[in-house]
Design a protein around this motif. Sequence first.
Motif, short mmCIF file in Angstrom:
data_model
loop_
_atom_site.label_atom_id
_atom_site.label_comp_id
_atom_site.label_asym_id
_atom_site.label_seq_id
_atom_site.Cartn_x
_atom_site.Cartn_y
_atom_site.Cartn_z
N UNK A 1 0.96 -1.23 -0.04
CA UNK A 1 0.01 -0.02 -0.07
C UNK A 1 0.85 1.21 0.10
N UNK A 2 0.82 2.11 -1.04
CA UNK A 2 1.18 3.29 -1.09
C UNK A 2 0.45 4.34 -0.41
N UNK A 3 0.71 5.20 0.60
CA UNK A 3 -0.38 6.37 0.88
C UNK A 3 -0.21 6.34 2.52
N UNK A 4 -1.27 6.88 3.21
CA UNK A 4 -0.90 7.24 4.58
C UNK A 4 -1.41 6.04 5.35
N UNK A 5 -0.56 5.81 6.33
CA UNK A 5 -0.71 4.64 7.34
C UNK A 5 -2.09 4.83 7.85
N UNK A 6 -2.79 5.93 8.02
CA UNK A 6 -4.02 5.94 8.59
C UNK A 6 -5.14 5.55 7.74
N UNK A 7 -4.95 5.66 6.32
CA UNK A 7 -5.73 5.16 5.48
C UNK A 7 -5.72 3.55 5.33
#
Lengths: 119, 441
Positions: free
Chosen positions: A98-104
Amino acid sequence: MATWDEIAEALDDYTVTCNGNERLRKMQRDWTRQLHFVCSDTGDTFSMDVRSGEIVATPPGHVGVPDIVVTADSETFCDMFWGDLNPMPKYLRGEIQVRGSQEDVMRLDAISYVIWPDA
Amino acid sequence: MTDQDAASRAIDKQQALAEFGRYVNPQKVRVLRTAGLDIVEGRRSGAWVWDVDGTRYLDCFTSAGSFNVGRRHPRVVAAAKAALDELDHGNFLLASAQKAELAHRLADLAPGDLTCTTFGTGGGEAVDFALKVARGSTGRPRIVSTVNGYHGHTGFALSAGGRDTFREPFEPLMPEFAFVPFGDADALRDAVDERTAGVILEPIQGEGGIVVPPEGYLAAARQTCDATGALLILDEIQTGFGRTGRWFASEHEGVVPDVMTVAKSLGGSLAAISATIYTEDVREFLIPHPFIHLSTFGGSDLACAIALATIDVIADEGLVENAARMGARLHDGLSAVAAEYSDVIAQTRGRGLMAGLKYREDSFGPRMSYHLSRHGVLAFYSGNEPSVMRLMPSLVVTADDVDYLLGALEAAVKDARSGAGPDDAPTTRQRRRPQRAAATP
């Protein structure tokens, strides 16, 4: 390997399940994101447009600018969208990237928990 | 430990997790369990912590740098027990010998002319007061903070936090907060004007991913504030009390702020206490308003007694110097591991025992937390930058402890690269996915 039709069927079921879950809709009302998915084995790509917690579209191909990019094999996506797979172990083994924020990433796991608490 | 003891503790652990899930947050337990971090803290001592199931971990998270003297240091525990024999919280409206002595001690320790203290219970409260006193003291509204900066989760402190994820669900927050890139002295200078009450910075961004600013950045911030009359507020909540190899990280640049916040390690792992330390000039605002900011438990007499013992331990045992020595050993080792595994690790950074490992891929933050736990190290990625693993062990670590960490790190990187990880969780219900039709011959 799963076909695109199988993935589309899984996505349709996932959309109905998520959008029909009142608890989830309330919980996710502040979540608006464009997700892109990449099947590492078949090369298929698709998108998910989430607005205020509602999944409004899951078209093939990549649409818009992604907030999150998820890469996995097609079978994993199918099992995940049918709720037959807790994605976190695969994520921790690097089989789902997953590339993106950890919250997402946490949000995606929380969605699974709410709609399939027994998965 | 007998088999019966082990079985009993395992049951206690599952019960604790079940109750935590039911009465605190089930998703928190689910995430921790899947990530292999469903640890229920039992014994804790020095640089180490034990799960109630008996598994031992080198604590490299230390509640974001809260355990500089180690956990349950015997001298701090003894001071706490002695204080319990004669003290309680105390009356927050009255003076006390403990509050006075700790404020005096902090004035002696703090850089420059920071001689006045207001106590609180935690870092957020200390930052809240720092920002309030900046506005009150200058009569100006504007606060300038930094992107990815972290200052706590309370009202003013959250408003100064440079991460949308933490802020957006609670907006509208306090008005007149602006954000500039951390480390960019020109951007800071451009953002600060005659309406600016204060500039708030961490000397090293902690939650932002252990970001050390370019040399001269703090000095430039000091000049910008002096030129405009804004107050310089340095948040030393994670960096203070020896963490970076000096008592306070601002000392590396010889910069003296107008206001400094400290918390976390001041409590010696036993007490909730924070302090906002400021100059007499800033205090002028509080002379006509001596009761304008009150905290029932802030600077309780018990907590002050514990904090005094904590400061004594840091000084007497040379922990600031140990942080510098062990920090150098740690950074040398991290550089070697990073060079060996450059396909995974992009950069090492930090100062003293505040170290960060930047991975090339975001998901390696959580994945490495999992693998490090399997090798006896407790470490988490940075809250505002998941691609950075934060390593902040207690300042009591020995060379053997540092070497243990480095060995575990290398083993964890190997495991992560190999695709090792937790098994798929078994599903307790029937599969929902339709059976695939047999392929047509």
